[in-house]
Write a protein that holds these residues in place. Structure first.
Motif, PDB file in Angstrom:
ATOM      1  N   HIS A   1       0.840  -1.344   0.033  1.00 31.60           N
ATOM      2  CA  HIS A   1       0.096   0.145   0.008  1.00 31.60           C
ATOM      3  C   HIS A   1       0.783   1.361   0.083  1.00 31.60           C
ATOM      4  O   HIS A   1       0.692   2.348  -0.795  1.00 31.60           O
ATOM      5  CB  HIS A   1      -0.876   0.100   1.131  1.00 31.60           C
ATOM      6  CG  HIS A   1      -1.703   0.920   1.198  1.00 31.60           C
ATOM      7  ND1 HIS A   1      -2.823   0.863   0.337  1.00 31.60           N
ATOM      8  CD2 HIS A   1      -2.190   2.207   1.937  1.00 31.60           C
ATOM      9  CE1 HIS A   1      -3.651   2.183   0.481  1.00 31.60           C
ATOM     10  NE2 HIS A   1      -3.280   2.731   1.444  1.00 31.60           N
ATOM     11  N   ALA A   2       1.887   1.214   0.689  1.00 25.85           N
ATOM     12  CA  ALA A   2       2.989   2.353   1.116  1.00 25.85           C
ATOM     13  C   ALA A   2       3.529   2.503  -0.253  1.00 25.85           C
ATOM     14  O   ALA A   2       3.609   3.664  -0.818  1.00 25.85           O
ATOM     15  CB  ALA A   2       3.513   2.346   2.250  1.00 25.85           C
ATOM     16  N   PHE A   3       3.970   1.611  -0.778  1.00 27.01           N
ATOM     17  CA  PHE A   3       4.727   1.543  -1.978  1.00 27.01           C
ATOM     18  C   PHE A   3       3.949   2.042  -3.071  1.00 27.01           C
ATOM     19  O   PHE A   3       4.553   2.859  -3.808  1.00 27.01           O
ATOM     20  CB  PHE A   3       5.448   0.079  -2.244  1.00 27.01           C
ATOM     21  CG  PHE A   3       6.286   0.338  -3.478  1.00 27.01           C
ATOM     22  CD1 PHE A   3       7.491   0.421  -3.555  1.00 27.01           C
ATOM     23  CD2 PHE A   3       5.630  -0.561  -4.817  1.00 27.01           C
ATOM     24  CE1 PHE A   3       8.321   0.616  -4.765  1.00 27.01           C
ATOM     25  CE2 PHE A   3       6.423  -0.504  -5.805  1.00 27.01           C
ATOM     26  CZ  PHE A   3       7.705   0.056  -5.991  1.00 27.01           C
ATOM     27  N   GLU A   4       2.792   1.737  -3.239  1.00 26.68           N
ATOM     28  CA  GLU A   4       1.985   2.096  -4.567  1.00 26.68           C
ATOM     29  C   GLU A   4       1.614   3.596  -4.255  1.00 26.68           C
ATOM     30  O   GLU A   4       1.561   4.230  -5.143  1.00 26.68           O
ATOM     31  CB  GLU A   4       0.747   1.270  -4.534  1.00 26.68           C
ATOM     32  CG  GLU A   4       1.077  -0.015  -5.141  1.00 26.68           C
ATOM     33  CD  GLU A   4      -0.075  -0.746  -5.097  1.00 26.68           C
ATOM     34  OE1 GLU A   4      -1.187  -0.664  -4.637  1.00 26.68           O
ATOM     35  OE2 GLU A   4      -0.004  -2.149  -5.716  1.00 26.68           O
ATOM     36  N   ALA A   5       1.488   4.069  -3.001  1.00 28.30           N
ATOM     37  CA  ALA A   5       1.147   5.132  -2.882  1.00 28.30           C
ATOM     38  C   ALA A   5       2.056   6.315  -3.154  1.00 28.30           C
ATOM     39  O   ALA A   5       1.985   7.346  -3.865  1.00 28.30           O
ATOM     40  CB  ALA A   5       0.714   5.725  -1.432  1.00 28.30           C
ATOM     41  N   MET A   6       3.458   5.706  -2.952  1.00 35.07           N
ATOM     42  CA  MET A   6       4.762   6.596  -3.350  1.00 35.07           C
ATOM     43  C   MET A   6       4.811   6.618  -4.539  1.00 35.07           C
ATOM     44  O   MET A   6       5.067   7.812  -5.140  1.00 35.07           O
ATOM     45  CB  MET A   6       5.975   5.763  -2.606  1.00 35.07           C
ATOM     46  CG  MET A   6       6.981   6.637  -2.285  1.00 35.07           C
ATOM     47  SD  MET A   6       8.170   5.850  -1.186  1.00 35.07           S
ATOM     48  CE  MET A   6       8.513   4.234  -2.283  1.00 35.07           C
ATOM     49  N   GLU A   7       4.702   5.644  -5.430  1.00 35.77           N
ATOM     50  CA  GLU A   7       4.689   5.495  -6.877  1.00 35.77           C
ATOM     51  C   GLU A   7       4.040   6.487  -7.331  1.00 35.77           C
ATOM     52  O   GLU A   7       4.190   7.302  -8.554  1.00 35.77           O
ATOM     53  CB  GLU A   7       4.653   4.034  -7.647  1.00 35.77           C
ATOM     54  CG  GLU A   7       6.175   3.286  -7.405  1.00 35.77           C
ATOM     55  CD  GLU A   7       6.234   2.296  -8.316  1.00 35.77           C
ATOM     56  OE1 GLU A   7       5.011   1.790  -8.761  1.00 35.77           O
ATOM     57  OE2 GLU A   7       7.093   2.021  -9.012  1.00 35.77           O
ATOM     58  N   GLN A   8       2.590   6.458  -7.117  1.00 36.18           N
ATOM     59  CA  GLN A   8       1.820   7.186  -7.764  1.00 36.18           C
ATOM     60  C   GLN A   8       1.889   8.719  -7.370  1.00 36.18           C
ATOM     61  O   GLN A   8       1.952   9.342  -8.427  1.00 36.18           O
ATOM     62  CB  GLN A   8       0.481   6.570  -7.173  1.00 36.18           C
ATOM     63  CG  GLN A   8      -0.831   7.411  -7.914  1.00 36.18           C
ATOM     64  CD  GLN A   8      -2.197   6.902  -7.370  1.00 36.18           C
ATOM     65  OE1 GLN A   8      -2.200   5.958  -6.456  1.00 36.18           O
ATOM     66  NE2 GLN A   8      -3.344   7.567  -7.720  1.00 36.18           N
ATOM     67  N   ALA A   9       2.108   9.096  -6.454  1.00 32.44           N
ATOM     68  CA  ALA A   9       2.363  10.440  -6.159  1.00 32.44           C
ATOM     69  C   ALA A   9       3.619  10.709  -6.812  1.00 32.44           C
ATOM     70  O   ALA A   9       3.762  12.113  -7.206  1.00 32.44           O
ATOM     71  CB  ALA A   9       2.756  10.655  -4.632  1.00 32.44           C
ATOM     72  N   GLY A  10       4.687   9.951  -7.212  1.00 30.67           N
ATOM     73  CA  GLY A  10       5.797  10.376  -7.752  1.00 30.67           C
ATOM     74  C   GLY A  10       5.588  10.669  -9.269  1.00 30.67           C
ATOM     75  O   GLY A  10       6.305  11.918  -9.573  1.00 30.67           O
TER      76      GLY A  10
END
Lengths: 259, 259
Positions: free
Chosen positions: B134-143
């Motif tokens: 979850h945290a990883f995807e949020a990070m990628e998306q925001a990136g």
DNA sequence: TCATTTCAACTGGTACTACCACTTTGACTA
DNA sequence: TAGTCAAAGTGGTAGTACCAGTTGAAATGA
């Protein structure tokens, strides 16, 4: 007398400020230890080759930042840097409620002690080695004469601390210090048990000697390996002890000890 | 039963400190206006009826608190009051003035993050992995969407934290947390710079993906290697940034000389 | 002998003076 | 007019002298 001041800042750094900086560095390097008093203003001023006025301004700066604490007629003491690492509250609770946290702590300590030993062997000064030797010999001597477990634990702690200080990484030193305080405050009794067992004691002594030789011999990799092995050994021993105690007294020696 | 309230005021306030207070009051009252110069030390000292020494110590205190700004040969001006309330911790200053400490911190963090990743891959539960994902995807998306460096840093922090929590070592989690708070509170600006650089950002993203895949794939050694490499990379980048800033400082000096 | 007092030697706090280093200004020179 | 440079202002350092708490050991008292 003349103190060269090197700088590459925007504006020329005043002597008093650079003095404050130097003093902070001394604290970071461990020359001025947290909780201990610092030399008197007159001594410091003379030793640093500056007027007492300017030395006072530097101290004022440190005082304002909460690095030192001063009392009229008594002197100044180092209050310590990196106060945020005082992890007392949150973790002491953990230890009370979950004694097994001790193994988690030793798991972290294993890492840090290993790295500290590595760095000590790599960038420790002759003076560092002197201190380490002193601590080591005191430990060995006491090991043969006395059997007081408390004193043994203290000397053990002192030995490891001199090594960590030789790493010249203040963050590492302070983190390890925090962990050690946590450990000693909460489970000192159990740790002391280690020194009561002949086999454990011999093994610990051997590990200490390995660490010492590796550090003094400037063998970073060996030092790291010896230090991690040492802590891992302590951890396993404590595990054995706990299991033993659980067999003997199911209802928790731990909680009694920890309370 | 009435207890005198002021009994706890054991220590007398030094004249210089109370002077600093008075001066601050003058600034608050508008007598000394923000941006305007304050009287010279000699004038002030005479007008306030104190020695210039002590007046200087008071000014030193204000200067250290960022209330005034002083230049040799020109004088001091009021920079404004109440710049930062929580600035109290000595660490903000420490990290700003002693950049080496930051590298020391990252040196420790490198160890701990590596171990955390290892343990996460080794004993993380499915639920842990869920959170990490979850945290990883949020990070990628925001990136891809946003370029807000603050948000990026937060998500970055959150990602690393979920991993450390998956290690199931509370001591490790807490220690890392302390170090992160230390870092974010003091050098957030510098850290943010990392996200402004395309090359850095790409590299960071790649490292994050490596860590993520290794942990989720239950490859402890890879996870550790990726995590340590990641932090080491951050450390080196920060070193570059600092050196750059020093170059900028010098060039701005040149402009001043030409003008 | 033991408790108390006293006092000398620390410590930091303040004052004052003299001088150095830097900046600005303005009168004087080329 | 443009440039030079010296004086006067500023903050920065040094040194001395003295005041004011703190401490501990010697001197004093019981």
């Amino acid at each position: 007398m003349v103190v060269p001041v090197e700088m590459s800042r925007k504006r020329p750094v005043s002597l008093s400020s650079s003095l404050a900086r130097r003093l902070e560095q001394l604290i970071l390097d461990g020359t001025l230890k947290s909780g201990k008093p610092i030399p008197s203003e007159r001594q410091l001023a003379e030793r640093l080759g500056v007027s007492r006025n300017i030395l006072r301004e530097a101290l004022k700066e440190l005082r304002g930042r909460g690095v030192i604490d001063t009392q009229h007629g008594r002197g100044s003491i180092v209050k310590g840097l990196v106060p945020n690492l005082e992890q007392g509250n949150a973790l002491t609770y953990l230890f009370r409620e979950h004694p097994r946290t001790l193994y988690d702590l030793l798991e972290v300590r294993e890492l840090l002690e290993g790295r500290a030993a590595y760095l000590a062997a790599d960038r420790g000064t002759e003076e560092d080695f002197h201190r380490i030797t002193h601590a080591f010999e005191a430990m060995e001597q006491a090991g043969q004469e006395s059997t007081d477990p408390v004193r043994s634990a203290q000397l053990d702690h002192a030995f490891h601390q001199t090594i960590s200080e030789a790493s010249h990484n203040p963050v590492l030193v302070h983190t390890l210090q925090s962990l050690m305080e946590l450990m000693l405050n909460s489970v000192l009794a159990s740790v002391n048990n280690l020194y009561h067992r002949e086999t454990s004691k011999k093994q610990i002594d051997r590990h200490h000697r390995q660490i010492y030789n590796a550090v003094i011999g400037r063998q970073p990799d060996w030092a790291q390996k010896a230090a991690t092995a040492h802590i891992r050994n302590v951890r396993e021993r404590l595990l054995e002890i706990e299991q033993e105690e659980q067999r003997l007294d199911r209802s928790s020696d731990w909680e009694k000890l920890l309370r």
